[in-house]
Enzyme design. Structure first.
Site, PDB file in Angstrom:
ATOM      1  N   GLY A  59       0.842  -1.197   0.000  1.00 55.96           N
ATOM      2  CA  GLY A  59       0.000   0.000   0.000  1.00 55.96           C
ATOM      3  C   GLY A  59       0.872   1.240   0.000  1.00 55.96           C
ATOM      4  O   GLY A  59       2.094   1.145   0.127  1.00 55.96           O
ATOM      5  N   LYS A  60       0.221   2.371  -0.145  1.00 54.43           N
ATOM      6  CA  LYS A  60       0.939   3.643  -0.155  1.00 54.43           C
ATOM      7  C   LYS A  60       1.867   3.780   1.045  1.00 54.43           C
ATOM      8  O   LYS A  60       2.913   4.375   0.973  1.00 54.43           O
ATOM      9  CB  LYS A  60      -0.067   4.788  -0.059  1.00 54.43           C
ATOM     10  CG  LYS A  60      -0.554   5.290  -1.396  1.00 54.43           C
ATOM     11  CD  LYS A  60      -1.209   6.633  -1.199  1.00 54.43           C
ATOM     12  CE  LYS A  60      -2.545   6.645  -1.916  1.00 54.43           C
ATOM     13  NZ  LYS A  60      -3.186   7.942  -1.935  1.00 54.43           N
ATOM     14  N   ARG A  61       1.406   3.226   2.172  1.00 53.90           N
ATOM     15  CA  ARG A  61       2.155   3.435   3.414  1.00 53.90           C
ATOM     16  C   ARG A  61       3.432   2.629   3.506  1.00 53.90           C
ATOM     17  O   ARG A  61       4.229   2.844   4.412  1.00 53.90           O
ATOM     18  CB  ARG A  61       1.289   3.054   4.608  1.00 53.90           C
ATOM     19  CG  ARG A  61       0.155   3.984   4.714  1.00 53.90           C
ATOM     20  CD  ARG A  61      -0.582   3.697   5.945  1.00 53.90           C
ATOM     21  NE  ARG A  61      -1.696   4.622   6.023  1.00 53.90           N
ATOM     22  CZ  ARG A  61      -2.459   4.729   7.052  1.00 53.90           C
ATOM     23  NH1 ARG A  61      -2.229   3.969   8.095  1.00 53.90           N
ATOM     24  NH2 ARG A  61      -3.435   5.590   7.056  1.00 53.90           N
TER      25      ARG A  61
END
Ligand code: GLU
Length: 479
Positions: A245-247
Protein backbone atom coordinates in the site's frame (compact mmCIF):
# COMPACT_ATOMS: atom_id res chain seq x y z
CA UNK A 1 -9.55 -15.67 -32.67
CA UNK A 2 -7.66 -12.43 -32.13
CA UNK A 3 -6.45 -11.92 -28.57
CA UNK A 4 -7.96 -8.79 -27.09
CA UNK A 5 -6.91 -7.60 -23.63
CA UNK A 6 -7.55 -4.44 -21.75
CA UNK A 7 -6.33 -2.28 -18.92
CA UNK A 8 -9.28 -0.73 -17.15
CA UNK A 9 -8.09 1.61 -14.42
CA UNK A 10 -10.26 3.91 -12.36
CA UNK A 11 -9.05 7.51 -12.42
CA UNK A 12 -8.59 7.91 -8.69
CA UNK A 13 -5.29 9.73 -8.73
CA UNK A 14 -2.49 7.57 -7.53
CA UNK A 15 -0.94 5.01 -9.85
CA UNK A 16 0.21 2.25 -7.71
CA UNK A 17 2.88 -0.21 -8.71
CA UNK A 18 0.28 -2.99 -8.65
CA UNK A 19 -2.07 -1.08 -10.96
CA UNK A 20 0.66 -0.78 -13.52
CA UNK A 21 1.50 -4.43 -13.46
CA UNK A 22 -2.16 -5.03 -14.32
CA UNK A 23 -1.43 -3.07 -17.50
CA UNK A 24 1.85 -4.76 -18.35
CA UNK A 25 0.62 -8.34 -18.42
CA UNK A 26 -2.40 -7.72 -20.69
CA UNK A 27 -0.17 -5.63 -22.95
CA UNK A 28 2.41 -8.40 -23.20
CA UNK A 29 -0.19 -11.07 -23.87
CA UNK A 30 -1.87 -9.04 -26.61
CA UNK A 31 1.42 -8.21 -28.32
CA UNK A 32 2.71 -11.73 -28.03
CA UNK A 33 -0.36 -13.00 -29.90
CA UNK A 34 -0.44 -10.12 -32.40
CA UNK A 35 -3.64 -9.05 -30.73
CA UNK A 36 -5.03 -5.82 -29.42
CA UNK A 37 -4.59 -3.97 -26.15
CA UNK A 38 -7.38 -1.61 -25.12
CA UNK A 39 -7.29 1.19 -22.56
CA UNK A 40 -10.63 1.85 -20.92
CA UNK A 41 -11.23 4.39 -18.19
CA UNK A 42 -13.61 3.17 -15.51
CA UNK A 43 -14.90 6.44 -14.18
CA UNK A 44 -18.39 5.57 -12.99
CA UNK A 45 -17.58 5.93 -9.33
CA UNK A 46 -17.99 9.66 -9.30
CA UNK A 47 -17.19 9.98 -5.62
CA UNK A 48 -13.66 8.67 -6.16
CA UNK A 49 -13.05 10.51 -9.41
CA UNK A 50 -9.95 12.74 -9.42
CA UNK A 51 -9.35 15.43 -12.00
CA UNK A 52 -6.20 14.85 -14.00
CA UNK A 53 -6.00 11.19 -13.06
CA UNK A 54 -6.75 10.01 -16.57
CA UNK A 55 -3.86 12.04 -17.94
CA UNK A 56 -1.65 10.54 -15.28
CA UNK A 57 -2.63 7.04 -16.42
CA UNK A 58 -2.01 7.90 -20.07
CA UNK A 59 1.33 9.47 -19.23
CA UNK A 60 2.42 6.47 -17.25
CA UNK A 61 1.55 4.00 -20.00
CA UNK A 62 3.22 6.13 -22.64
CA UNK A 63 6.31 6.48 -20.51
CA UNK A 64 6.56 2.71 -20.13
CA UNK A 65 6.05 2.17 -23.85
CA UNK A 66 2.71 0.40 -23.38
CA UNK A 67 0.92 1.80 -26.40
CA UNK A 68 -2.76 1.01 -26.51
CA UNK A 69 -4.41 0.08 -29.80
CA UNK A 70 -7.78 1.50 -28.84
CA UNK A 71 -8.72 3.93 -26.13
CA UNK A 72 -8.65 7.58 -25.11
CA UNK A 73 -6.82 10.00 -27.40
CA UNK A 74 -6.53 7.58 -30.30
CA UNK A 75 -10.11 6.27 -30.37
CA UNK A 76 -11.09 3.01 -32.06
CA UNK A 77 -14.10 1.04 -33.22
CA UNK A 78 -15.50 0.34 -29.77
CA UNK A 79 -15.59 3.76 -28.17
CA UNK A 80 -16.28 5.74 -26.20
CA UNK A 81 -13.53 4.50 -23.89
CA UNK A 82 -14.74 6.36 -20.82
CA UNK A 83 -17.45 4.46 -19.02
CA UNK A 84 -19.16 7.69 -18.02
CA UNK A 85 -19.87 8.26 -21.72
CA UNK A 86 -21.35 4.81 -22.27
CA UNK A 87 -24.51 5.09 -20.16
CA UNK A 88 -26.82 4.34 -23.12
CA UNK A 89 -24.95 1.13 -23.80
CA UNK A 90 -25.38 -0.07 -20.22
CA UNK A 91 -29.06 0.82 -20.26
CA UNK A 92 -29.54 -1.18 -23.44
CA UNK A 93 -27.98 -4.24 -21.83
CA UNK A 94 -29.84 -3.65 -18.57
CA UNK A 95 -33.07 -3.62 -20.52
CA UNK A 96 -32.28 -7.10 -21.85
CA UNK A 97 -32.08 -8.36 -18.29
CA UNK A 98 -35.29 -6.56 -17.29
CA UNK A 99 -37.07 -8.05 -20.30
CA UNK A 100 -35.96 -11.56 -19.46
CA UNK A 101 -36.97 -11.12 -15.83
CA UNK A 102 -33.39 -11.17 -14.57
CA UNK A 103 -33.26 -7.62 -13.26
CA UNK A 104 -35.60 -5.62 -11.06
CA UNK A 105 -36.02 -2.21 -9.55
CA UNK A 106 -35.06 -2.12 -5.91
CA UNK A 107 -37.49 -0.01 -3.87
CA UNK A 108 -35.85 -0.68 -0.52
CA UNK A 109 -34.53 2.43 1.21
CA UNK A 110 -30.85 2.52 2.21
CA UNK A 111 -31.96 2.82 5.84
CA UNK A 112 -33.95 -0.38 5.55
CA UNK A 113 -31.00 -2.17 3.97
CA UNK A 114 -28.82 -0.97 6.83
CA UNK A 115 -31.26 -2.51 9.28
CA UNK A 116 -31.10 -5.85 7.46
CA UNK A 117 -27.34 -5.64 7.52
CA UNK A 118 -27.24 -4.89 11.25
CA UNK A 119 -29.61 -7.73 11.99
CA UNK A 120 -27.37 -10.11 10.06
CA UNK A 121 -24.27 -8.99 11.86
CA UNK A 122 -26.06 -9.51 15.21
CA UNK A 123 -27.14 -12.98 14.06
CA UNK A 124 -23.62 -13.59 12.79
CA UNK A 125 -24.86 -14.55 9.33
CA UNK A 126 -23.51 -13.00 6.17
CA UNK A 127 -25.78 -10.37 4.66
CA UNK A 128 -27.25 -11.31 1.28
CA UNK A 129 -29.77 -8.93 -0.19
CA UNK A 130 -31.54 -11.67 -2.12
CA UNK A 131 -32.96 -13.00 1.15
CA UNK A 132 -34.92 -9.74 1.41
CA UNK A 133 -35.90 -9.46 -2.23
CA UNK A 134 -39.38 -7.88 -2.24
CA UNK A 135 -42.06 -9.99 -3.87
CA UNK A 136 -43.54 -6.99 -5.54
CA UNK A 137 -41.21 -4.60 -7.31
CA UNK A 138 -42.04 -1.37 -9.13
CA UNK A 139 -41.35 -0.74 -12.79
CA UNK A 140 -37.73 0.35 -13.04
CA UNK A 141 -37.06 3.97 -13.70
CA UNK A 142 -33.96 6.13 -13.27
CA UNK A 143 -33.47 7.06 -9.64
CA UNK A 144 -34.06 3.52 -8.41
CA UNK A 145 -31.22 1.02 -8.19
CA UNK A 146 -31.52 -1.85 -10.63
CA UNK A 147 -30.56 -5.22 -9.23
CA UNK A 148 -29.70 -8.52 -10.80
CA UNK A 149 -32.08 -11.34 -9.95
CA UNK A 150 -29.71 -14.12 -9.00
CA UNK A 151 -30.48 -17.83 -9.26
CA UNK A 152 -27.75 -19.15 -7.00
CA UNK A 153 -26.13 -22.37 -7.99
CA UNK A 154 -22.72 -24.01 -7.88
CA UNK A 155 -20.23 -22.49 -10.28
CA UNK A 156 -17.09 -24.13 -11.56
CA UNK A 157 -14.66 -22.22 -13.66
CA UNK A 158 -11.05 -22.12 -14.64
CA UNK A 159 -8.82 -19.21 -13.78
CA UNK A 160 -5.70 -19.10 -15.96
CA UNK A 161 -3.53 -18.32 -12.94
CA UNK A 162 -5.44 -19.67 -9.94
CA UNK A 163 -6.50 -22.93 -11.57
CA UNK A 164 -9.85 -24.71 -11.21
CA UNK A 165 -12.26 -22.88 -8.96
CA UNK A 166 -15.63 -23.67 -7.47
CA UNK A 167 -18.08 -21.60 -5.44
CA UNK A 168 -21.53 -22.16 -4.06
CA UNK A 169 -24.65 -20.00 -3.57
CA UNK A 170 -23.29 -18.37 -0.41
CA UNK A 171 -21.30 -15.88 -2.51
CA UNK A 172 -24.04 -15.08 -5.02
CA UNK A 173 -26.39 -12.20 -4.56
CA UNK A 174 -28.73 -9.77 -6.26
CA UNK A 175 -25.95 -7.32 -6.98
CA UNK A 176 -26.67 -3.78 -8.08
CA UNK A 177 -26.30 -3.25 -11.83
CA UNK A 178 -27.30 0.40 -12.13
CA UNK A 179 -26.99 2.72 -9.16
CA UNK A 180 -29.42 5.37 -8.01
CA UNK A 181 -27.34 8.02 -9.74
CA UNK A 182 -27.86 6.29 -13.07
CA UNK A 183 -24.27 5.10 -13.38
CA UNK A 184 -23.62 1.38 -13.70
CA UNK A 185 -21.61 -0.43 -11.05
CA UNK A 186 -18.19 -1.83 -11.91
CA UNK A 187 -19.75 -5.28 -11.58
CA UNK A 188 -22.12 -4.67 -14.47
CA UNK A 189 -20.22 -2.15 -16.61
CA UNK A 190 -17.09 -4.20 -17.04
CA UNK A 191 -19.08 -7.19 -18.26
CA UNK A 192 -20.91 -5.12 -20.85
CA UNK A 193 -17.74 -3.36 -21.96
CA UNK A 194 -15.64 -6.49 -22.18
CA UNK A 195 -18.36 -8.06 -24.31
CA UNK A 196 -18.84 -5.03 -26.55
CA UNK A 197 -15.11 -4.59 -26.98
CA UNK A 198 -14.48 -8.24 -27.76
CA UNK A 199 -12.14 -8.77 -24.82
CA UNK A 200 -10.90 -12.37 -24.81
CA UNK A 201 -8.84 -12.28 -21.61
CA UNK A 202 -9.95 -10.41 -18.50
CA UNK A 203 -6.75 -9.82 -16.58
CA UNK A 204 -7.10 -8.02 -13.26
CA UNK A 205 -6.17 -8.11 -9.61
CA UNK A 206 -7.07 -11.19 -7.61
CA UNK A 207 -9.37 -9.07 -5.42
CA UNK A 208 -12.10 -9.68 -8.02
CA UNK A 209 -11.87 -13.44 -7.74
CA UNK A 210 -14.43 -13.69 -4.96
CA UNK A 211 -17.02 -11.82 -7.03
CA UNK A 212 -16.48 -14.01 -10.06
CA UNK A 213 -19.55 -16.26 -9.46
CA UNK A 214 -21.73 -13.15 -9.65
CA UNK A 215 -20.07 -12.23 -12.93
CA UNK A 216 -20.53 -15.73 -14.28
CA UNK A 217 -24.24 -15.51 -13.49
CA UNK A 218 -24.51 -12.27 -15.46
CA UNK A 219 -22.62 -13.66 -18.46
CA UNK A 220 -25.04 -16.54 -18.43
CA UNK A 221 -28.15 -14.41 -18.09
CA UNK A 222 -26.99 -12.25 -20.99
CA UNK A 223 -26.08 -15.26 -23.11
CA UNK A 224 -22.46 -14.17 -23.32
CA UNK A 225 -19.50 -16.46 -23.77
CA UNK A 226 -17.24 -15.88 -20.81
CA UNK A 227 -13.83 -14.51 -21.57
CA UNK A 228 -10.79 -16.23 -20.13
CA UNK A 229 -10.31 -15.10 -16.56
CA UNK A 230 -6.84 -14.27 -15.33
CA UNK A 231 -6.41 -13.21 -11.70
CA UNK A 232 -3.15 -11.45 -10.95
CA UNK A 233 -1.89 -12.06 -7.42
CA UNK A 234 -1.24 -9.18 -5.11
CA UNK A 235 2.04 -7.44 -4.81
CA UNK A 236 3.01 -7.77 -1.17
CA UNK A 237 4.54 -5.15 1.08
CA UNK A 238 8.29 -5.55 1.75
CA UNK A 239 7.50 -7.16 5.09
CA UNK A 240 4.57 -9.03 6.58
CA UNK A 241 1.76 -10.69 4.74
CA UNK A 242 -0.17 -7.73 3.47
CA UNK A 243 -0.82 -6.09 0.14
CA UNK A 244 1.57 -3.35 -0.85
CA UNK A 245 0.00 0.00 0.00
CA UNK A 246 0.94 3.64 -0.15
CA UNK A 247 2.15 3.44 3.41
CA UNK A 248 4.78 0.81 2.72
CA UNK A 249 7.02 3.38 1.13
CA UNK A 250 6.25 2.33 -2.41
CA UNK A 251 6.07 5.47 -4.44
CA UNK A 252 3.70 5.93 -7.33
CA UNK A 253 5.11 5.05 -10.71
CA UNK A 254 5.46 8.66 -11.76
CA UNK A 255 7.32 9.50 -8.56
CA UNK A 256 9.87 6.83 -9.44
CA UNK A 257 10.12 8.35 -12.90
CA UNK A 258 10.68 11.80 -11.42
CA UNK A 259 13.35 10.34 -9.16
CA UNK A 260 15.29 9.05 -12.12
CA UNK A 261 14.21 5.46 -12.52
CA UNK A 262 14.30 4.54 -16.20
CA UNK A 263 11.14 3.33 -17.88
CA UNK A 264 12.97 0.23 -19.09
CA UNK A 265 13.97 -0.68 -15.55
CA UNK A 266 10.50 -0.09 -14.14
CA UNK A 267 8.92 -2.20 -16.84
CA UNK A 268 11.51 -4.92 -16.46
CA UNK A 269 11.12 -4.97 -12.69
CA UNK A 270 7.32 -5.04 -12.63
CA UNK A 271 7.02 -7.62 -15.39
CA UNK A 272 9.27 -9.96 -13.43
CA UNK A 273 7.45 -9.34 -10.16
CA UNK A 274 5.37 -12.50 -10.11
CA UNK A 275 6.32 -13.82 -13.53
CA UNK A 276 9.42 -15.52 -14.91
CA UNK A 277 10.18 -17.45 -18.05
CA UNK A 278 11.75 -20.33 -16.16
CA UNK A 279 15.32 -19.17 -16.78
CA UNK A 280 17.71 -17.14 -14.64
CA UNK A 281 17.53 -14.18 -16.99
CA UNK A 282 16.95 -10.89 -15.19
CA UNK A 283 17.32 -8.13 -17.75
CA UNK A 284 14.56 -7.95 -20.35
CA UNK A 285 13.77 -5.39 -22.99
CA UNK A 286 10.14 -4.86 -23.87
CA UNK A 287 10.60 -6.94 -27.03
CA UNK A 288 12.17 -9.75 -25.03
CA UNK A 289 9.31 -9.65 -22.55
CA UNK A 290 6.77 -9.90 -25.34
CA UNK A 291 8.60 -12.86 -26.79
CA UNK A 292 8.96 -14.75 -23.51
CA UNK A 293 5.66 -13.91 -21.87
CA UNK A 294 3.13 -16.62 -21.14
CA UNK A 295 0.15 -16.81 -18.79
CA UNK A 296 1.13 -20.15 -17.36
CA UNK A 297 4.26 -18.69 -15.80
CA UNK A 298 2.47 -16.03 -13.79
CA UNK A 299 2.85 -17.17 -10.21
CA UNK A 300 -0.31 -17.71 -8.21
CA UNK A 301 0.94 -16.39 -4.88
CA UNK A 302 1.76 -12.81 -3.95
CA UNK A 303 5.06 -11.36 -5.10
CA UNK A 304 7.04 -9.29 -2.68
CA UNK A 305 7.91 -5.73 -3.59
CA UNK A 306 11.61 -5.03 -3.23
CA UNK A 307 12.78 -1.52 -3.97
CA UNK A 308 16.44 -2.50 -3.66
CA UNK A 309 15.97 -4.87 -6.55
CA UNK A 310 14.28 -2.14 -8.60
CA UNK A 311 17.20 0.20 -7.99
CA UNK A 312 19.71 -2.53 -8.79
CA UNK A 313 17.93 -3.16 -12.09
CA UNK A 314 17.93 0.54 -12.77
CA UNK A 315 21.70 0.59 -12.38
CA UNK A 316 21.94 -2.33 -14.78
CA UNK A 317 19.78 -0.50 -17.29
CA UNK A 318 21.81 2.70 -16.99
CA UNK A 319 24.93 0.71 -17.92
CA UNK A 320 23.14 -1.24 -20.62
CA UNK A 321 22.04 1.94 -22.37
CA UNK A 322 25.57 3.34 -22.32
CA UNK A 323 27.10 0.03 -23.48
CA UNK A 324 24.66 -0.42 -26.32
CA UNK A 325 23.82 3.09 -27.41
CA UNK A 326 26.57 5.26 -26.02
CA UNK A 327 26.72 7.82 -23.25
CA UNK A 328 24.89 10.40 -25.40
CA UNK A 329 21.80 8.19 -25.38
CA UNK A 330 21.81 8.19 -21.60
CA UNK A 331 22.57 11.91 -21.53
CA UNK A 332 19.33 12.65 -23.36
CA UNK A 333 17.44 11.22 -20.38
CA UNK A 334 19.28 13.24 -17.76
CA UNK A 335 18.13 16.77 -18.55
CA UNK A 336 16.18 17.39 -15.35
CA UNK A 337 18.55 15.64 -12.98
CA UNK A 338 21.69 17.78 -12.92
CA UNK A 339 22.57 20.12 -10.07
CA UNK A 340 21.45 23.68 -10.69
CA UNK A 341 24.98 24.91 -11.15
CA UNK A 342 25.40 22.61 -14.17
CA UNK A 343 23.03 24.72 -16.24
CA UNK A 344 25.77 27.13 -17.31
CA UNK A 345 27.99 24.34 -18.64
CA UNK A 346 27.97 23.01 -22.17
CA UNK A 347 26.49 19.68 -23.12
CA UNK A 348 29.94 18.37 -23.98
CA UNK A 349 31.27 18.94 -20.50
CA UNK A 350 28.23 17.36 -18.90
CA UNK A 351 28.54 14.37 -21.20
CA UNK A 352 32.16 13.97 -20.05
CA UNK A 353 31.04 14.07 -16.42
CA UNK A 354 28.32 11.54 -17.15
CA UNK A 355 30.74 9.26 -18.95
CA UNK A 356 32.90 8.88 -15.86
CA UNK A 357 30.12 8.69 -13.27
CA UNK A 358 27.27 6.77 -14.90
CA UNK A 359 28.40 3.38 -13.61
CA UNK A 360 27.90 4.59 -10.03
CA UNK A 361 24.37 5.84 -10.51
CA UNK A 362 21.47 3.98 -8.99
CA UNK A 363 18.98 6.54 -10.25
CA UNK A 364 19.46 9.52 -12.51
CA UNK A 365 18.66 11.82 -9.61
CA UNK A 366 21.94 10.73 -7.99
CA UNK A 367 23.50 13.11 -10.51
CA UNK A 368 22.23 16.08 -8.56
CA UNK A 369 24.16 15.10 -5.45
CA UNK A 370 27.09 13.19 -6.92
CA UNK A 371 28.32 15.68 -9.48
CA UNK A 372 28.11 19.12 -7.85
CA UNK A 373 31.87 19.50 -7.54
CA UNK A 374 32.22 19.27 -11.30
CA UNK A 375 30.23 22.47 -11.62
CA UNK A 376 31.06 24.54 -8.56
CA UNK A 377 33.99 24.80 -6.17
CA UNK A 378 33.29 22.72 -3.08
CA UNK A 379 33.31 24.35 0.32
CA UNK A 380 36.65 23.67 1.91
CA UNK A 381 36.19 21.76 5.13
CA UNK A 382 39.51 20.97 6.79
CA UNK A 383 37.83 18.99 9.52
CA UNK A 384 36.34 16.67 6.94
CA UNK A 385 39.75 16.27 5.37
CA UNK A 386 41.53 15.63 8.64
CA UNK A 387 38.97 13.07 9.76
CA UNK A 388 39.36 10.91 6.67
CA UNK A 389 40.44 7.45 7.78
CA UNK A 390 43.57 7.52 5.59
CA UNK A 391 44.58 11.05 6.49
CA UNK A 392 43.80 11.26 10.19
CA UNK A 393 47.30 10.19 11.24
CA UNK A 394 49.04 12.92 9.28
CA UNK A 395 49.98 16.21 10.88
CA UNK A 396 48.98 19.48 9.28
CA UNK A 397 52.47 20.10 8.03
CA UNK A 398 52.68 16.64 6.54
CA UNK A 399 49.40 17.24 4.75
CA UNK A 400 50.59 20.60 3.52
CA UNK A 401 53.92 19.18 2.36
CA UNK A 402 52.27 16.34 0.49
CA UNK A 403 49.84 18.70 -1.20
CA UNK A 404 52.59 21.08 -2.26
CA UNK A 405 54.69 18.30 -3.76
CA UNK A 406 51.63 17.05 -5.62
CA UNK A 407 50.79 20.50 -6.93
CA UNK A 408 54.33 20.97 -8.20
CA UNK A 409 54.25 17.63 -9.94
CA UNK A 410 50.84 18.09 -11.54
CA UNK A 411 51.74 21.61 -12.58
CA UNK A 412 54.40 20.19 -14.86
CA UNK A 413 51.97 18.04 -16.86
CA UNK A 414 51.68 19.62 -20.28
CA UNK A 415 48.89 17.64 -21.81
CA UNK A 416 46.29 17.17 -19.09
CA UNK A 417 45.12 13.73 -20.15
CA UNK A 418 44.01 10.72 -18.16
CA UNK A 419 47.16 8.79 -19.13
CA UNK A 420 49.55 11.58 -18.25
CA UNK A 421 47.74 12.10 -14.98
CA UNK A 422 47.94 8.41 -14.19
CA UNK A 423 51.71 8.45 -14.83
CA UNK A 424 52.29 11.57 -12.78
CA UNK A 425 50.31 10.13 -9.89
CA UNK A 426 52.32 6.91 -10.02
CA UNK A 427 55.56 8.82 -9.97
CA UNK A 428 54.30 10.92 -7.11
CA UNK A 429 53.64 7.79 -5.09
CA UNK A 430 57.26 6.77 -5.47
CA UNK A 431 58.70 10.21 -4.91
CA UNK A 432 56.74 10.78 -1.72
CA UNK A 433 56.75 7.12 -0.60
CA UNK A 434 53.08 7.48 0.33
CA UNK A 435 50.48 4.81 0.22
CA UNK A 436 48.04 5.20 -2.69
CA UNK A 437 45.09 5.43 -0.30
CA UNK A 438 46.73 8.35 1.50
CA UNK A 439 47.97 10.36 -1.46
CA UNK A 440 44.94 9.78 -3.64
CA UNK A 441 42.46 10.49 -0.85
CA UNK A 442 44.18 13.77 -0.14
CA UNK A 443 44.02 14.91 -3.75
CA UNK A 444 40.56 13.54 -4.32
CA UNK A 445 39.07 15.18 -1.25
CA UNK A 446 40.84 18.46 -1.95
CA UNK A 447 39.26 18.77 -5.38
CA UNK A 448 35.82 17.38 -4.51
CA UNK A 449 35.06 17.31 -0.77
CA UNK A 450 32.66 14.53 -1.72
CA UNK A 451 32.36 11.08 -0.17
CA UNK A 452 33.44 9.49 -3.40
CA UNK A 453 34.30 10.25 -6.98
CA UNK A 454 35.26 8.38 -10.11
CA UNK A 455 38.90 7.22 -10.44
CA UNK A 456 41.25 10.09 -9.64
CA UNK A 457 42.93 10.52 -13.07
CA UNK A 458 39.48 10.60 -14.69
CA UNK A 459 38.13 13.09 -12.21
CA UNK A 460 41.10 15.39 -12.59
CA UNK A 461 41.06 15.06 -16.37
CA UNK A 462 37.43 16.13 -16.58
CA UNK A 463 37.84 18.95 -14.05
CA UNK A 464 40.71 20.33 -16.12
CA UNK A 465 44.13 21.58 -15.13
CA UNK A 466 43.16 25.06 -14.01
CA UNK A 467 40.29 24.01 -11.79
CA UNK A 468 42.16 21.05 -10.30
CA UNK A 469 45.24 23.07 -9.43
CA UNK A 470 43.26 26.04 -8.16
CA UNK A 471 41.35 23.79 -5.78
CA UNK A 472 44.51 22.05 -4.55
CA UNK A 473 46.17 25.42 -4.01
CA UNK A 474 43.20 26.73 -2.03
CA UNK A 475 43.29 23.77 0.29
CA UNK A 476 47.07 24.07 0.71
CA UNK A 477 46.77 27.71 1.62
CA UNK A 478 43.94 26.98 4.06
CA UNK A 479 46.08 24.44 5.89
N1 GLU B 1 -11.50 -0.35 -12.57
C1 GLU B 1 -11.03 -1.50 -11.88
C2 GLU B 1 -9.89 -1.09 -10.97
O1 GLU B 1 -9.29 -0.06 -11.19
C3 GLU B 1 -10.48 -2.47 -12.89
C4 GLU B 1 -10.68 -3.87 -12.65
C5 GLU B 1 -10.62 -4.58 -13.98
O2 GLU B 1 -9.55 -4.55 -14.60
O3 GLU B 1 -11.63 -5.11 -14.41
O4 GLU B 1 -9.59 -1.80 -10.04
Amino acid sequence: METVTRFAPSPTGYIHIGNVRSAIYPFLLAKKNDGKFILRIEDTDRARYVDGATELIEDTLEWLGLKWDEGPIIGGNHGPYFQSERKDIYLKWAQKLIDSGRAYADPTSPEQIDKYRKQCSEDKTPFLYRHYRPSDTPVWKPGLPLRFKSEPTIYKWHDEVMGDMEAGPEVQDDIILIKKDGFPTYNFAHIVDDAEMGVTHVMRGVEYLSSTPNYLAIYEALGLTRPKLVSLPHILAPTGNKKLGKRDGAKSVTEYRDDGVLAEAMLNYLACLGWNDGTEKEIYTLEELIKSFSLDRIQNSGARYDETKLLWLNGQWIRKIVDERGVEALYLRTRTFWPESASTYEDNYRIKVLSIIYDRLKTLSDLSTMTTYFFEDPRIDLDYLAKNKYLKNLSESELEQLLKTSIAKLQRIEEWSEDNLQNALNELLQETSSKPAVLFSLIRISVSFAPFSPALPLTLAVLGKNTSLARLNSVASFI
